[in-house]
Design a protein around this motif. Sequence first.
Motif, short mmCIF file in Angstrom:
data_model
loop_
_atom_site.label_atom_id
_atom_site.label_comp_id
_atom_site.label_asym_id
_atom_site.label_seq_id
_atom_site.Cartn_x
_atom_site.Cartn_y
_atom_site.Cartn_z
N ALA A 84 15.70 -2.56 14.91
CA ALA A 84 15.68 -3.82 14.15
C ALA A 84 14.26 -4.15 13.68
CB ALA A 84 16.24 -4.96 15.00
N MET A 85 13.25 -3.87 14.51
CA MET A 85 11.85 -4.10 14.12
C MET A 85 11.45 -3.16 12.98
SD MET A 85 10.89 -6.58 16.15
CE MET A 85 12.58 -7.10 15.75
N TYR A 86 11.84 -1.88 13.08
CA TYR A 86 11.55 -0.94 11.99
C TYR A 86 12.20 -1.40 10.69
CZ TYR A 86 9.76 2.57 15.29
OH TYR A 86 9.02 3.24 16.21
N ASN A 87 13.45 -1.86 10.77
CA ASN A 87 14.15 -2.32 9.57
C ASN A 87 13.42 -3.50 8.94
OD1 ASN A 87 16.22 -2.65 7.64
ND2 ASN A 87 17.29 -4.09 8.95
N LYS A 88 12.93 -4.41 9.77
CA LYS A 88 12.22 -5.60 9.26
C LYS A 88 10.97 -5.22 8.49
CE LYS A 88 10.29 -10.04 10.69
NZ LYS A 88 10.08 -10.97 11.83
N HIS A 89 10.33 -4.13 8.91
CA HIS A 89 9.08 -3.71 8.27
C HIS A 89 9.28 -2.60 7.25
CE1 HIS A 89 6.15 -6.05 10.66
NE2 HIS A 89 7.14 -6.09 11.52
N GLY A 90 10.52 -2.35 6.83
CA GLY A 90 10.76 -1.40 5.75
C GLY A 90 10.80 0.05 6.15
N LEU A 91 10.80 0.38 7.45
CA LEU A 91 10.87 1.77 7.91
C LEU A 91 12.35 2.11 8.14
CD1 LEU A 91 7.93 1.56 10.48
CD2 LEU A 91 7.84 2.40 8.13
N PHE A 92 13.09 2.22 7.03
CA PHE A 92 14.55 2.26 7.11
C PHE A 92 15.07 3.55 7.75
CE2 PHE A 92 14.39 -1.58 5.10
CZ PHE A 92 13.86 -1.54 3.82
N GLU A 93 14.49 4.71 7.41
CA GLU A 93 14.97 5.96 7.99
C GLU A 93 14.76 5.96 9.51
OE1 GLU A 93 16.30 7.72 4.41
OE2 GLU A 93 16.59 8.20 6.50
N CYS A 441 4.94 1.07 -12.56
CA CYS A 441 3.67 1.70 -12.16
C CYS A 441 2.54 1.31 -13.12
CB CYS A 441 3.83 3.21 -12.09
SG CYS A 441 4.88 3.78 -10.73
N CYS A 442 2.84 1.26 -14.43
CA CYS A 442 1.82 0.88 -15.41
C CYS A 442 1.40 -0.58 -15.21
CB CYS A 442 2.34 1.12 -16.83
SG CYS A 442 2.44 2.86 -17.29
N LEU A 443 2.35 -1.46 -14.94
CA LEU A 443 2.00 -2.86 -14.68
C LEU A 443 1.12 -2.98 -13.43
CD1 LEU A 443 5.48 -4.51 -15.40
CD2 LEU A 443 3.38 -4.92 -16.70
N SER A 444 1.48 -2.23 -12.38
CA SER A 444 0.65 -2.25 -11.16
C SER A 444 -0.73 -1.68 -11.43
CB SER A 444 1.36 -1.46 -10.06
OG SER A 444 0.60 -1.49 -8.88
N LYS A 445 -0.79 -0.61 -12.24
CA LYS A 445 -2.09 0.01 -12.57
C LYS A 445 -2.99 -0.98 -13.30
CE LYS A 445 -4.77 3.71 -12.84
NZ LYS A 445 -5.27 4.42 -11.67
N LYS A 468 10.11 -1.48 -4.87
CA LYS A 468 8.89 -0.70 -4.66
C LYS A 468 9.08 0.27 -3.49
CE LYS A 468 5.73 -3.83 -4.13
NZ LYS A 468 4.39 -4.39 -3.88
N THR A 469 9.71 -0.22 -2.44
CA THR A 469 9.94 0.64 -1.27
C THR A 469 10.83 1.82 -1.63
OG1 THR A 469 9.71 -1.27 0.20
CG2 THR A 469 10.80 0.69 1.08
N ARG A 483 0.03 4.48 3.00
CA ARG A 483 -0.59 3.66 1.96
C ARG A 483 0.45 2.73 1.32
NH1 ARG A 483 -2.93 7.95 -2.09
NH2 ARG A 483 -0.90 8.84 -1.57
N SER A 484 -0.06 1.62 0.75
CA SER A 484 0.82 0.72 0.03
C SER A 484 1.17 1.32 -1.33
CB SER A 484 0.14 -0.64 -0.19
OG SER A 484 -0.96 -0.50 -1.06
N PHE A 485 2.21 0.76 -1.96
CA PHE A 485 2.64 1.23 -3.29
C PHE A 485 1.49 1.13 -4.29
CE2 PHE A 485 5.60 2.06 -6.65
CZ PHE A 485 5.17 1.30 -7.73
N GLU A 486 0.73 0.03 -4.24
CA GLU A 486 -0.38 -0.15 -5.19
C GLU A 486 -1.48 0.87 -4.95
OE1 GLU A 486 2.09 -3.62 -5.17
OE2 GLU A 486 1.11 -2.57 -3.53
N GLU A 487 -1.76 1.22 -3.70
CA GLU A 487 -2.79 2.21 -3.41
C GLU A 487 -2.38 3.59 -3.95
OE1 GLU A 487 -3.04 1.82 0.78
OE2 GLU A 487 -4.69 0.38 0.72
N ILE A 488 -1.08 3.91 -3.84
CA ILE A 488 -0.60 5.21 -4.35
C ILE A 488 -0.75 5.26 -5.88
CG2 ILE A 488 1.47 6.64 -4.63
CD1 ILE A 488 2.36 5.56 -1.86
N VAL A 489 -0.35 4.16 -6.54
CA VAL A 489 -0.44 4.12 -8.02
C VAL A 489 -1.89 4.23 -8.47
CG1 VAL A 489 -0.10 2.67 -10.04
CG2 VAL A 489 1.71 2.89 -8.34
N ASN A 490 -2.79 3.48 -7.85
CA ASN A 490 -4.19 3.49 -8.24
C ASN A 490 -4.88 4.80 -7.95
OD1 ASN A 490 -4.26 0.85 -9.29
ND2 ASN A 490 -4.56 -0.03 -7.26
#
Length: 492
Positions: A84-93, A441-445, A468-469, A483-490
């Motif tokens: 349940a804690m993993y699910n809350k933080h987006g670690l779905f697998e 991705c372009c908007l985030s960039k 994003k996830t 890394r966060s989604f923004e860090e990957i895009v940048n």
Amino acid sequence: MKTKLKSLILTTLALLLAMVSCDTPEKRYERARTLYEEGTGLRQQRLSEEAAECFLQALNILGKGATDEKTILLEGQLKDNLGAMYNKHGLFEDALAMHREAIECFRQVNDSVEVMTAMRNCGRVAKMLEQFNQAKHYYDTAFSIVTLLNDKPMQSDIYLEMGRDYYLPVGNYPEAMTCVRRALEGELDDNNTDIANMTMGVLYYYTKNYEEAKPYLNAALRSERAGLKMSVYQTLYAIAYNEGDLVKAMEYQDLFTQSMMQSDKEHASDNLQRLKAEYELKAQKSEMELLLRNRSLKLWLIIAAAVIAMLVIALIVRKKVSDHKLAMEQFRSQVERDQNRIHELVSDMENLIRTNDDLRRDRQTLSQKDLLMTSKIMGRNKVYTTAQGLGEQVTADSMSFNLSDDDWADFISLTDLVYDGFSQRLLELYPKLGKWDVRICCLSKNGFSNQVISILLDTQTESYYKRKTRIKQMKMNLGEDTRSFEEIVNAV
């Protein structure tokens, strides 16, 4: 000397055996049970990181290979809570894997209630992964168990989740309404009642029954949860906007923004991935400690031999110290020569530092010019100027925009011009990305905020976070990347 060494080895072995005998399975179970109860208390206080750390420590203490029922049951409860804690933080697998392991534990001890709870949790995670058929299978299984148990409150909870997590996402609104209505007619607690009212309001909004939606949405505002209020205000804003009541729409927009800021404060940080890694490391350490205990006698014999060898080496080293004195004198002479050379190198380095400072000032000047040029280039595009306007102030006028495919194509072309072919490089790295994924991705960039991007996409901010996830995990195959989604895009 031999007598003292023998006594030391025997004393150490006796202490080691005493320590091993003190750490019994029963004591490990009690320590793990205490940590589990502490973790559940922290979870009720919404301190998810602290709760997860307690669950991880408890699992590490239990170790592997438990055979007694109470330990297996506790292991299942720990894994179900950790999922349940993993699910809350987006670690779905990872969450789905933990819940499945918990189900196996509960089946070993024939605990139907815990199996049902874990099945519900699997359904929630499967829904987040958009595995809707799997989600329905888990919910149907949980519902069949709770029907056999004749647990009316739990039936109401599952009705709510089936309507919200399965029928609503797949677009079967009539069936979703039926499930949520049955939940409201049953025995829901206050929190789930607020969620059910919000869900009914959203369903009536999707079916354009605005007058039917409003009472449910207003009832949901009794909740103290900022995230739930944010979704309610966003739906009320959409209804007011569609009805042409712009004054009311702006009031709801302000309330939405306030709730969003409060919700951001309530979100836990992303340290759960670190805790997971620490748990795996501790598990490996526990196995290693077990191995070391089994080989303790051999280890102490090796240590004794090593001590004797070190004594012999010390005698040899002492004999050779005098031979090294002459070499040290030669070394000092070489050091003096090296020091002179170092002074020369320091002088050269100071000259290089001054030159580097001049180059850095030149780069700063060029960077400022590049920013001005970027603003001039992108300022000609409607997508860019619309996003800038939303970033400065969200008004009814700024929300009334219409972006064509040509506007988006021009935006991506200008982004490629400014960032040296960004979209081509992005698709080369992640060929699974779709048209809207590239636009995001372009908007985030270009540095636009999550709120601005969610408005441009005509979606709720919470839905944008989930999107994003999904892009990161499914389209980019970077589920393990911290890394966060923004860090990957940048970084592209």
